[in-house]
Design an enzyme around this catalytic site. Structure first.
Site, mmCIF file in Angstrom:
data_model
loop_
_atom_site.group_PDB
_atom_site.id
_atom_site.type_symbol
_atom_site.label_atom_id
_atom_site.label_comp_id
_atom_site.label_asym_id
_atom_site.label_seq_id
_atom_site.Cartn_x
_atom_site.Cartn_y
_atom_site.Cartn_z
ATOM 1 N N SER A 1 -0.400 -10.494 6.589
ATOM 2 C CA SER A 1 -0.592 -9.047 8.051
ATOM 3 C C SER A 1 0.697 -8.333 7.387
ATOM 4 C CB SER A 1 0.666 -9.409 9.501
ATOM 5 O OG SER A 1 -0.287 -8.107 10.150
ATOM 6 N N LYS B 1 -4.951 -10.744 6.035
ATOM 7 C CA LYS B 1 -4.648 -10.600 7.183
ATOM 8 C C LYS B 1 -4.854 -9.235 7.828
ATOM 9 C CE LYS B 1 -4.560 -10.827 12.072
ATOM 10 N NZ LYS B 1 -4.621 -9.909 12.088
#
Length: 149
Positions: A63, A88
């Protein structure tokens, strides 16, 4: 909604898929089936650190850490050492429904300033181990910042 850190100006891209399912972004304007990239302002002025940077990553890097890593690499500020990151790249919202169940809705995705989609792919490291600052600097000197129109 697609967010691209470091993209100069709002941009529209057409996303195509090659035979292996990999996505490739092509900058365009006014094209049907295109994706709008929202620009995130980038820093102005001289960098705080001028020495070569090395970002250490592994399969648990996900992320926001992948977005930072991609932005530093694409802007020729850092090399990447370790193993491929998690991948991600989606922005998701979770909603609780009245019957107690839930709904996870993908509302956007992240791409790097060089328009690399990291979702399910991750960021591949330049070096498996810390290369030393001399090798990292050589890699950075050979780097070219993606052109932005």
């Amino acid at each position: 909604r697609v967010v691209a850190g470091g993209v100069k100006g709002n941009t529209t891209v057409r996303v195509t898929t090659d035979g292996n399912g990999s996505r490739k972004g092509n900058e365009t304007s006014g094209v049907k089936n295109s994706t709008y990239l929202k620009s995130i302002p980038s820093a102005s002025g001289a960098p705080i650190v001028t020495e070569p940077l090395v970002v250490l990553v592994n399969g648990r890097s996900a992320s926001a850490s992948e977005i930072l890593t991609g932005a530093l690499r694409d802007n020729c500020r850092a090399t990447v050492a370790g193993s491929t990151t998690y991948g991600k790249g989606l922005i998701q919202s979770v909603y609780e429904l009245s019957d107690g169940s839930g709904l996870v809705l993908t509302v956007g995705k992240y791409v790097t300033p060089g328009l690399h989609d990291i979702d399910r792919v991750g960021i591949e490291a330049d070096f498996a181990m810390f290369p030393g600052f001399e090798k990292a600097n050589e890699k950075l000197l050979a780097c070219e910042v993606p052109s932005r129109k």
